[in-house]
Write an enzyme that holds these catalytic residues in place. Structure first.
Site, short mmCIF file in Angstrom:
data_model
loop_
_atom_site.label_atom_id
_atom_site.label_comp_id
_atom_site.label_asym_id
_atom_site.label_seq_id
_atom_site.Cartn_x
_atom_site.Cartn_y
_atom_site.Cartn_z
N PHE A 32 0.84 -1.19 0.00
CA PHE A 32 0.00 0.00 0.00
C PHE A 32 0.88 1.24 0.00
O PHE A 32 2.00 1.21 0.53
CB PHE A 32 -0.92 -0.01 1.23
CG PHE A 32 -2.33 0.39 0.89
CD1 PHE A 32 -3.24 -0.55 0.44
CD2 PHE A 32 -2.73 1.72 1.00
CE1 PHE A 32 -4.52 -0.18 0.10
CE2 PHE A 32 -4.02 2.08 0.67
CZ PHE A 32 -4.93 1.15 0.23
N GLN B 196 -6.86 16.02 3.95
CA GLN B 196 -6.29 15.24 2.85
C GLN B 196 -7.20 15.19 1.63
O GLN B 196 -8.40 14.93 1.75
CB GLN B 196 -6.03 13.81 3.32
CG GLN B 196 -5.39 12.94 2.26
CD GLN B 196 -4.98 11.59 2.80
OE1 GLN B 196 -5.82 10.74 3.07
NE2 GLN B 196 -3.69 11.39 2.99
N HIS C 206 -7.65 13.03 -1.67
CA HIS C 206 -7.23 11.79 -2.31
C HIS C 206 -7.11 12.05 -3.81
O HIS C 206 -8.02 12.64 -4.39
CB HIS C 206 -8.25 10.69 -2.02
CG HIS C 206 -7.74 9.31 -2.32
ND1 HIS C 206 -7.53 8.88 -3.60
CD2 HIS C 206 -7.40 8.29 -1.51
CE1 HIS C 206 -7.08 7.64 -3.56
NE2 HIS C 206 -6.99 7.25 -2.31
N LEU D 299 -14.48 7.51 -4.42
CA LEU D 299 -13.08 7.15 -4.35
C LEU D 299 -12.73 5.93 -5.20
O LEU D 299 -13.41 4.93 -5.18
CB LEU D 299 -12.76 6.82 -2.89
CG LEU D 299 -11.28 6.85 -2.57
CD1 LEU D 299 -10.79 8.26 -2.58
CD2 LEU D 299 -11.06 6.21 -1.22
N GLU E 258 -6.37 3.44 -3.94
CA GLU E 258 -4.97 3.45 -4.31
C GLU E 258 -4.56 2.12 -4.95
O GLU E 258 -3.57 2.04 -5.67
CB GLU E 258 -4.15 3.64 -3.02
CG GLU E 258 -3.05 4.64 -3.13
CD GLU E 258 -2.67 5.17 -1.75
OE1 GLU E 258 -3.29 6.14 -1.32
OE2 GLU E 258 -1.77 4.60 -1.13
N ARG F 282 -0.32 10.40 -1.19
CA ARG F 282 -1.55 11.02 -1.67
C ARG F 282 -1.43 12.53 -1.87
O ARG F 282 -1.86 13.08 -2.88
CB ARG F 282 -2.67 10.75 -0.68
CG ARG F 282 -3.08 9.31 -0.71
CD ARG F 282 -4.13 9.03 0.34
NE ARG F 282 -4.54 7.63 0.24
CZ ARG F 282 -5.39 7.05 1.07
NH1 ARG F 282 -5.93 7.75 2.05
NH2 ARG F 282 -5.72 5.80 0.91
N HIS G 101 -11.09 14.08 1.26
CA HIS G 101 -11.17 12.70 1.71
C HIS G 101 -11.11 12.52 3.22
O HIS G 101 -11.92 11.80 3.79
CB HIS G 101 -10.02 11.92 1.05
CG HIS G 101 -10.02 10.46 1.34
ND1 HIS G 101 -11.15 9.69 1.18
CD2 HIS G 101 -9.05 9.64 1.79
CE1 HIS G 101 -10.85 8.44 1.52
NE2 HIS G 101 -9.60 8.38 1.91
N ARG H 157 -2.15 11.67 6.17
CA ARG H 157 -2.37 10.31 6.62
C ARG H 157 -1.95 9.31 5.54
O ARG H 157 -2.19 9.53 4.36
CB ARG H 157 -3.85 10.10 6.94
CG ARG H 157 -4.21 8.69 7.27
CD ARG H 157 -5.66 8.56 7.68
NE ARG H 157 -6.61 8.72 6.59
CZ ARG H 157 -6.86 7.80 5.68
NH1 ARG H 157 -6.23 6.65 5.69
NH2 ARG H 157 -7.76 8.02 4.73
N SER I 24 -6.16 5.05 8.65
CA SER I 24 -7.41 5.50 9.25
C SER I 24 -8.10 4.33 9.95
O SER I 24 -8.61 4.47 11.07
CB SER I 24 -8.34 6.08 8.19
OG SER I 24 -8.57 5.13 7.18
#
Lengths: 152, 231, 580
Positions: free
Chosen positions: C115, C235, C237, C247, C250, C281, C348, C390, C395
């Site tokens: 990730f 943030q 995204h 969304l 990723e 991001r 986001h 983040r 999260s």
């Protein structure tokens, strides 16, 4: 009847759960109320049998022989054979029980009040069993050796 | 494009009976039905009431009847539905106001099948192991978002308020077929009651309605088979 | 109506449910939610939840901690980051024991995948750390925790809208909430109150957040005198669906998807030569913003770029990215097999929020003074574990780690303390607010809530998004003040009491307006660029002045009274330049 959530069975803690066929490791379910299960299963089996029986009945009574040929003598000849008697007895039994089962589920679908449900189910069973009995009585007690009716 | 929304309205404080009201609005073909409803609420009639939250089909708030079929308003586009759009609350639920229905009985039925992992052994220090194949068996039914679209599309559910309904059965399936679970007999005891799984008539409306593409009817049939084969 | 509970949890997403589960059996606990628990926005999270389990390759919690701190551009409090990375491991195992259906490795262990921003050996290269359940990890966490709530017979108050936080004699003594179904105001008297109400993404026009994400908890605490921390850290995204902001995870870029501009150029290569499309991001969002600004956007208005997965082949798309392709097809009628998907940065996640310590206790000043009985966890809280940006999956880790800690500490607090009395008129502020909103039915109140909201969202999108500057921020401040003024004359057409959603929308707008202003004010005063906060008039990070958290206090009329700064807790990792 409302859905009841039974408490966890007390034995579950003591007895290790058995492994079953449908997943390699899952617990084996043991239904407590089997009536609905068997009635569902019976529905499927009787449905398939009825397909065979009813089609045979249709072919014999309406295609090979037409309505003009079917008279008392015809019936007497057929029921002289125990095979046909068994056939008709089974057809009667399957058709009526399959049908009653269907009506029973309809009553469960559409009749919510407990009293009306009991009443409707009772009427259904009384009428159904009555027809089953007199039908069976005719088939079983029919005497093929009686003389045929005098021709008109 | 010009769209006519025909919406079933019911205000518990004023109306005795629900009635249709039509709204003409301008909408982009790529607008969601939810956007169209918002356009009405924000610019035409503030009293229009409906539930909504995530607006992309994962929260399950806005299940409703759109041109006769249960859909999430946020997963259907105006252009795909057409110029005349009829919107009603889901059948089989009590209407609270406009498109808002009473979900309490629905969740009560959900709770009745014990929708949580039951395992009477002490958990190990690590995770419980499960093979990828065992995990795959119940994959589809883990997708359920409890929107109620399946239950609200089910004819036996419409006519019989006691029927547990497809959503609860789907969630029972999710645990019955989980190799880590030991509560199958408890759940099956619930599902084999007269208002349980055998009230299903395999109408397939639920499979059509499910916004998460869960093969609902198939899951129900699998449970029936498990009950039969394991007796 | 009056209720008395040892603990009241507001919000039934991941953090709220996790906190409530710590309290069942030890205290009587009520969970208030304005939706149904299973509708909470935790369910929208897709990609995964990181923990250094090391199931597929070597991994250590220290590496996870480092990534979190570096990802947050060193604004992260390092004590919190340590707790996050250490506790994550146990929490994942706990979730699995609760029944969460994680994807599995061939040996039957929890599977892990790569990730964005998660690396091995302090930044050497990507590591498989994200545990996942297909592309619906958040959904499965939410379902599993809700299921445990049912199992443990947690009391839920569904469809209750939070109105006020009650403080008496320096202690938090409960909340008031509106029963949406009946329109009745309820007072919850409690020893402890835990806020887990989520974010406020609806301040922006293009957002991945739910309609329900209106900052109710943040504003309620703010109005009760609690400061808000790091609100300018918001943030964006990079890959939200064009126009609607849904969304696209990723994972699309993780699997090899690339971004292209109108000239067909893979522009990320130019900005981040090594990580390219998989840069963090905040950076990728800025690259996109820059392309659009320089006229290389796609479409008639040149205002989006394209995410290409078509070169990956049908099999990869179908097996690894089913949700993403589904969204593109459903909402844009775009076929990702053959063409690029229009995307733009989408609002986001709020890194900022109600300041708390690592036990979830809310603190009210730069010295870390605790407001006894008041806890916050999840997106609403600012521990601060995400700092200025983040990392993906953190999260979800935040929810379960700090949700649990808040619950555990609250359980101790309940045991050691008695009920503090309610003030004499606990419902006064709530009733005043309700009367103001209901007054909208009178003549002379002609402003439309929808129009004010639209103008606010457009203003925030233009002026307070990915790239900021003083001129735009000042424009936004002026506009927001004007909107707040107009809001005092907001109208209401629905005067019913039951299920009055128009009334709720006005309440939510009131909170969004204040959130927008705090965010803008914080951004205006933070004269540096750090993480998600990028100022084109101050492009570098200024650790001398701004290695500190912003604390915003509210004035009685709703504007920001003052900003204070709270130093960042440093530790193991010295602030360095953030390069990928």
């Amino acid at each position: 009847m409302a859905i009841q959530t039974p408490e966890r069975p007390k034995t579950a803690l003591k007895e290790p759960t058995k492994r079953s066929r449908w997943t390699r490791t899952g617990a084996r379910p043991r239904p407590t109320n089997a009536f609905e299960l068997y009635s569902w299963y019976f529905f499927r089996v009787s449905g398939i049998l009825l397909l065979v029986f009813a089609l045979t009945h249709l072919v014999v009574m309406h295609l090979i022989n037409n309505v003009e040929v079917i008279n008392y003598d015809f019936v007497r000849q057929r029921w002289a054979s125990p095979l046909w008697r068994t056939f008709d007895l089974l057809l009667l039994f399957l058709a009526l029980t399959h049908g009653m089962n269907g009506v029973r589920t309809l009553i469960y679908d559409y009749v919510q009040s407990k009293g009306w449900r009991v009443f409707n189910i009772s009427v259904l069973y009384i009428v159904g069993i009555f027809f089953l009995l007199i039908g069976a009585q005719v088939i079983i007690t029919f005497n093929p050796n009686l003389p045929s009716l005098p021709a008109k | 494009m010009q769209v006519t929304l025909k919406i079933l309205r019911f205000d518990p404080e004023k109306d005795k009976k629900a009635h249709f009201k039509s709204y003409e609005i301008e909408a982009d073909p790529l607008d969601r039905i939810l956007d169209a409803l918002n356009t009405v609420k924000w610019y035409k009639d503030g009293t229009l009431t409906f539930r909504r939250s995530c607006a992309h089909g994962v929260c399950g708030s806005d299940a409703m009847r759109i041109n006769g079929r249960n859909r999430l308003a946020c997963k259907e586009l105006v252009g795909d539905i057409g110029k005349k759009i009829t919107i009603e609350p889901m059948l089989g639920f009590r209407i609270l106001k406009d498109l808002v229905v009473d979900m309490e009985p629905f969740f009560e039925k959900y709770r009745s099948i014990k929708p949580y992992l039951i395992n009477y052994e002490d958990p190990p220090a690590t995770e419980r192991f499960q093979s990828a194949e065992d995990r795959e068996i119940f994959d589809e039914t883990t997708k359920c978002i409890l929107c109620g679209a399946c239950s609200g599309s089910c004819p036996p559910f419409w006519s019989n308020s006691e029927f547990i309904g497809p959503a609860a059965i789907v969630n029972a399936h999710r645990f019955i077929f989980d190799s880590r679970d030991q509560g199958s007999d408890e759940r099956i005891a619930v599902l084999s009651q007269s208002e349980g799984v055998f009230r299903c008539r395999t109408v397939y409306n639920c499979t059509d309605a499910c916004p998460r593409e869960i093969p609902v009817t198939k899951a129900i049939e699998q449970i029936k088979r498990v009950m039969l084969y394991n007796r | 109506m009056y209720h008395k509970y040892d603990a009241v949890v507001v919000g039934a997403g991941g953090a709220g449910l996790m906190a409530a589960l710590q309290l069942v059996g030890k205290a009587n606990v009520a969970v208030i939610t304005k939706l149904y628990p299973s509708r909470s926005h935790t369910g929208a999270a897709q990609g995964g939840i990181c923990a250094a389990l090391g199931n597929t390759e070597e991994d250590h919690w220290e590496w996870h901690m480092f990534d979190t701190v570096k990802g947050g551009d060193y604004l992260t409090d390092q004590d919190a980051a340590e707790v996050l990375a250490r506790d994550a491991v146990e929490r994942i195992i706990e979730l699995e024991h609760m029944g969460l259906p994680f994807n599995r490795t061939p040996e039957g262990k929890i599977d892990q995948r790569r990730f964005g921003g998660h690396t091995r050996n302090y930044g050497e290269g990507p590591v498989r750390r994200a545990c996942y359940a297909a592309d619906r990890t958040g959904h499965m966490i939410l379902q599993t925790l809700y299921q445990q709530g049912i199992k443990n017979k947690v009391t839920f108050f569904n469809e209750f809208h939070l109105m006020d936080l009650i403080i008496n004699n320096g202690r938090c003594v409960g909340v008031t909430a509106l029963d949406i179904k009946t329109g009745e105001l309820h007072t919850f008297h409690s020893k402890t109150t835990i806020f887990a109400t989520g974010g406020y993404g609806r301040c922006w026009q293009v957002t991945s957040n739910a309609h329900a994400c209106s900052g109710d908890g943040t504003v309620t605490a703010y109005r009760a005198g609690v400061p808000l921390m790091d609100m300018e850290m918001y943030q964006f995204h990079p890959t939200g669906l064009y126009r609607i902001g849904i969304l696209l995870s990723e994972a699309a870029r993780g699997e090899g998807g690339i971004l292209r501009n109108s000239e067909g150029e893979r522009f990320c290569e130019r900005y981040a030569p090594t990580l390219k499309d998989l840069a963090p991001r905040d950076m990728v969002s800025r690259f996109i913003y820059q392309e659009i600004r320089e006229g290389r956007g796609v479409g008639p208005n040149k205002d989006y770029v394209l995410l290409h997965v078509d070169h990956l082949g049908k099999e990869v798309i179908d097996s690894k990215l089913p949700d993403i392709t589904d969204f593109a097809r459903t909402y844009l009628h775009v076929e990702p097999y053959h063409e690029g998907v229009p995307i733009q940065p989408t609002a986001h996640y709020a890194m900022g929020g109600i300041p708390t310590d690592i036990e979830g206790r809310v603190i009210i000043d730069e010295k870390g003074t605790v407001l006894p009985g008041f806890y916050a966890a999840g997106e609403v809280a600012c521990v601060s574990v995400h700092g200025a940006n983040r990392l993906g999956t953190n999260s979800l880790v935040d929810l379960v780690v700090f949700g649990r800690r808040a619950g555990q500490h609250a359980a101790r607090f309940i045991k050691e303390n008695d009920y503090e009395e309610l003030p004499t008129t606990p419902e006064k502020r709530s009733n005043d607010l309700l009367r103001f909103v209901e007054g909208g039915a009178q003549s002379g109140r002609k402003e439309s809530a929808a129009t004010i909201r639209k103008e606010m969202q457009e203003c925030m999108m233009t002026n307070v998004s990915v790239v900021r500057n003083e001129k735009q921020l000042l424009t936004a401040m002026k506009k927001l003040q004007e909107l707040r003024e107009r809001f005092t004359k907001v109208g209401l057409t629905d005067n019913s009491t039951k299920f009055n959603t128009e009334k709720l929308e006005v309440l939510e707008l009131g909170s969004l307006l204040e959130m927008a202003e705090v965010t803008t004010k914080g951004a205006l005063e933070r004269k540096e660029s750090r993480g998600a906060h990028y100022r084109e008039d101050y492009t570098s990070r200024d650790d001398k002045k701004f290695l500190a958290h912003t604390l915003a206090y509210r004035s009685p009329e709703g504007s920001v009274k003052e900003l204070r700064y709270k130093p960042v807790t440093l530790g193991r990792f010295e602030p360095k330049e953030r390069k990928y």
